[in-house]
Design an enzyme around this catalytic site. Sequence first.
Site, PDB file in Angstrom:
ATOM      1  N   ASN A  97      -7.302  61.273  -7.701  1.00 21.59           N
ATOM      2  CA  ASN A  97      -7.127  59.816  -7.677  1.00 21.59           C
ATOM      3  C   ASN A  97      -6.407  59.366  -8.947  1.00 21.59           C
ATOM      4  O   ASN A  97      -6.770  59.759 -10.044  1.00 21.59           O
ATOM      5  CB  ASN A  97      -8.497  59.132  -7.613  1.00 21.59           C
ATOM      6  CG  ASN A  97      -9.464  59.855  -6.706  1.00 21.59           C
ATOM      7  OD1 ASN A  97      -9.269  59.877  -5.509  1.00 21.59           O
ATOM      8  ND2 ASN A  97     -10.477  60.490  -7.282  1.00 21.59           N
TER       9      ASN A  97
ATOM     10  N   GLU B 230      -5.381  69.028 -11.317  1.00 19.13           N
ATOM     11  CA  GLU B 230      -5.525  67.615 -10.928  1.00 19.13           C
ATOM     12  C   GLU B 230      -4.628  66.718 -11.760  1.00 19.13           C
ATOM     13  O   GLU B 230      -4.102  65.715 -11.270  1.00 19.13           O
ATOM     14  CB  GLU B 230      -6.992  67.174 -11.046  1.00 19.13           C
ATOM     15  CG  GLU B 230      -7.977  67.978 -10.202  1.00 19.13           C
ATOM     16  CD  GLU B 230      -7.595  68.057  -8.732  1.00 19.13           C
ATOM     17  OE1 GLU B 230      -7.003  67.100  -8.215  1.00 19.13           O
ATOM     18  OE2 GLU B 230      -7.856  69.104  -8.112  1.00 19.13           O
TER      19      GLU B 230
HETATM   20 ZN   LIG Z   1      -4.570  69.682  -5.397  1.00 21.19          ZN
END
Ligand SMILES: [Zn+2]
Length: 888
Positions: free
Chosen positions: A290, A322
Amino acid sequence: MLNTRLYFAALCCSLAPTAWCGAPFSFDSAPGRLPKNVVPVSYDVAIVPDADALRFTGTESVQLQFRAATATVQFNSLNETLSHVLLDGKPVKSVTSSDEQQLTTVTLTKPATGLHTLSFSYTGKIETQPQGLFAQKYKKSGGGEAVLLSTQMEATDARRMFPCWDEPSFRAFFRLTVTVPAAWATVGNMPIARRTVHGQSATVSFQRSPKMPSYLVVFTGGDLREVSAARGGTQFGVWAVAGREQDGTVALASAQDILADYNEYFAYPYPLPKLDSIAVPGGFSGAMENWGAITYNDQALLVSPSSTLQNRQTVFSIQAHEMAHQWFGDLVTMGWWDDTWLNESFASWLAAKETAARNPKWRWWEQEDESKESAMAADARATSHAIEQHVTDELQAANSFDSDITYSKGEALLRMLEAYIGEDVFRQGIRAYMKSRAYSNATAADLWNALGEASGKNVPAVAAQWIEKPGFPLVSVTAACDSSGNRSVTLRQKRFLLNGGSANAGSANAGSANAAQWQVPLRIRTGTASPRNVLLDTQDQKAEAGRCDEALSVNADAVGYYRVQYDPGTLAVNTRLFPAAVDGDRIALLDDQWALVGSGEASLQSFLALASAMGADRDARAWQQIVRALAITEYAERGSPGHQAFAAYARALIKPAADDLGWDAAPQETPDVVDLRDTLLRDLSRWGDQATIDEARRRFAAFVDDPGSLTADAQTTLFTIVAQNADAATFAQLHALAKGAKDDTAMERCYAALARVRDPQLARQVVQIALSDEIPPQANTLGLRLIVTLAREHPRLSWDTYIANQEQLMKSVASAYRPLVVAEQTPAAYWDALPLDQLEAWVRANIPSGASDNLARGLETAHHLAAQKLALVKAADAYLATATHAAR
Ligand SMILES: [Zn+2]
């Protein structure tokens, strides 16, 4: 997203305008279910969750651009009831929602054009699995249970929290407001703009997000605390449940380093004011990128004194993955889900590059060779699939997030391309791609064009086949020597298959003769010289290859995603010079030779000759490949007359290296050596080395007397050996350690060791434990993992437990993934627990009809492993019957 769940129904290229595939991104031609005549510009969403009742109420106001006059507005919704639906404050004609279609259709009183605002109230459901807005229960460190709320939107679950245009090409601004208990902390994509306390509650509004897809929206709230820092204009926070926030300090430092490196790499500074990392206790598996607030399973973010080196490596590499998504995925998003690899392959590749650069002692690319091998084993199946594939239903979509193909094969492919066009030129291309596609979407064509322009090479032509076709080539090398000892080689390629068969005679997926050709960027090294690049793009290609008495590698440093078969003379030279070869070249040769043994294209003896040449060498990755091969063979031999002799042979082969390392880490020892010691000791025990088992017992007794006497790293291997050979009293001691563990990291380590037990009665106790409620709610994936681990020593018990407790064990697996687990992973895990026809019958009865491709893959692996067992027993017995190894 990493190792996490996937839930979406999608349509792709097969239903899209054909011009879209292979073309640069354009919003109008991007595939999708929603009409493009009305698009969201910005959302204001306010929700009031009731965590106890698992319900929430909400209001939403969306500014819409009507690109063409229409009286119909269609968007996604699921399990929501809308009311007071207004356009510019005036009632609409009608509203219908279908949960089956996951759509709401609003009909206006008359057609509209230009900018308008749609607003409504609604109610929705809080999930107990990580999809949409979900509640996560956990055991507090001081005792008692608590709950927090978090979200998981990718791929198509934002629609569970707020009705929206839930497809990646519909970028919009988001402003989120949440009303929660006043004692809670709250985290969203952006910093908090306003917080108002009223009685027991607080209403929190976050600043407006940049333009982004709905799957990147995040909210987390609960009894959370943070550790924080500021660097380079970015505010960093690492959040955990109260009491565990200090375990975020390692991740906090890493996040700052990684972001600084990525800002430099992309030459496009991280555009948000802050970057939070949130440790969600258990349940939620893996991590989710996110924008501005990454969520992690707490085991993948927190580092405590109980953490091992491997835990710390996991944390760093997942953070690097990430955070790479903050650019690959968030700043530039794939146009549609069939290009999921544009997110996942890139995040995996850049994470490995960053982990290697920041931690040179970890020899990270050598470790990544293991995931490349796993990808190649999956991709060598005639039933494998391409990285980019047409997606027409939920199950095919789940397949496109295949960790072997989309993540690991994609990572290896990008590394190979980077080596082919050069690191600096590759980066230039990526920078141009980011700059031109920022705050927008992209297709593979956009990327290849950017890399092609930067390099001046025909990158699209080289790359396309690797993305669009399943499988990879086996390059055969035939050497010829001239009278002065100069070597030239003839290079040929064919598709490599598990069973060694010709691709042309394989399944429909194997394709035609032409379809088996790749443009292969080879790296050829003779002796220990620097490698040179050679593009293999024709059949019977010739290349100069040094002198005939030098070692030859056609996959220097194991960078390439292909296998190599050397002619017998060249293999003999490579075997003789094996001890002095470059580490990466040795790893490539061991990997390939073992795969060729499996496909019936090389003898077991040829592999064991390489293994024997290792002596007491300390190259961890090379040893891992050797002990893996020995372990598979030893396992195959169990129950056969030749078992004892082979186990003794395997022990003798690794003993010199194990003796050289001893039990205790030397000061300044590098992590790969620590890892190697663990590997060798565990296998010595597994193959029945009494001296190793006795020493482990002695050390365990000393540990029980003084628990402070062993580091976390030393505990893992010791517990495994002790558990493997445990009697009831020792088992009880280990079980008590698990129940009394200081934190979840230590707890999982102890339980995982228990599942290695050999004693059949104690194995039954493991089953009871795995199914009991002594496993805390945040460790709800542990039960399934324990049962699957148990299959190594007790296949039938594990199988019986697995099928008798499907509902309970699969609770931790998202519904979209269950067919994948049952059809594909079950046959591969239980191929020797029962006759294959019975196994197949059970699987067929327990999967939906659309899972036949998965079943075909699972069965191909199962049949291959069963056939390999028979072949290995025969080959190993024959090898040991000869006198040549007798001295070993
Ligand atoms: Zn990923």
